[in-house]
Design an enzyme around this catalytic site. Sequence first.
Site, PDB file in Angstrom:
ATOM      1  N   ARG A 243       0.827  -1.214   0.000  1.00  4.98           N
ATOM      2  CA  ARG A 243       0.000   0.000   0.000  1.00  4.98           C
ATOM      3  C   ARG A 243       0.858   1.260   0.000  1.00  4.98           C
ATOM      4  NH1 ARG A 243      -3.526  -0.403   5.013  1.00  4.98           N
ATOM      5  NH2 ARG A 243      -1.583  -1.304   5.716  1.00  4.98           N
TER       6      ARG A 243
ATOM      7  N   ASN B 140      -6.252  -2.460   2.119  1.00 10.19           N
ATOM      8  CA  ASN B 140      -6.267  -3.916   2.202  1.00 10.19           C
ATOM      9  C   ASN B 140      -7.716  -4.386   2.265  1.00 10.19           C
ATOM     10  OD1 ASN B 140      -3.484  -4.288   2.286  1.00 10.19           O
ATOM     11  ND2 ASN B 140      -3.396  -4.279   4.515  1.00 10.19           N
TER      12      ASN B 140
END
Length: 90
Positions: free
Chosen positions: A17, A35
């Site tokens: 990320r 996520n």
Amino acid sequence: MATRFLIEGRVQGVGYRNWLQEEARRRGLRGTVRNLSDGRVEAVIIGSYEETDAMLAACRKGPPLAKVSGIGLDPIDDPDVSGFIVLRDY
């Protein structure tokens, strides 16, 4: 143009990320990344076709510890997002 990327493989717990956020910012893209509870990463990428395609190629590689096995793509309505942010997990 906004596209949702659903990124599969070893993409959680490897800095994916943060890597994606930095990569998108470097390219001048807007959007979000988070996520998902099923182990995938969801990214919304907002930019031109060319910029989105280049980001897709980068996402297939990801950061050094990631192992991407596939990326699903869905065109979506352009959300009103400034910059590129990491969202809370699902």
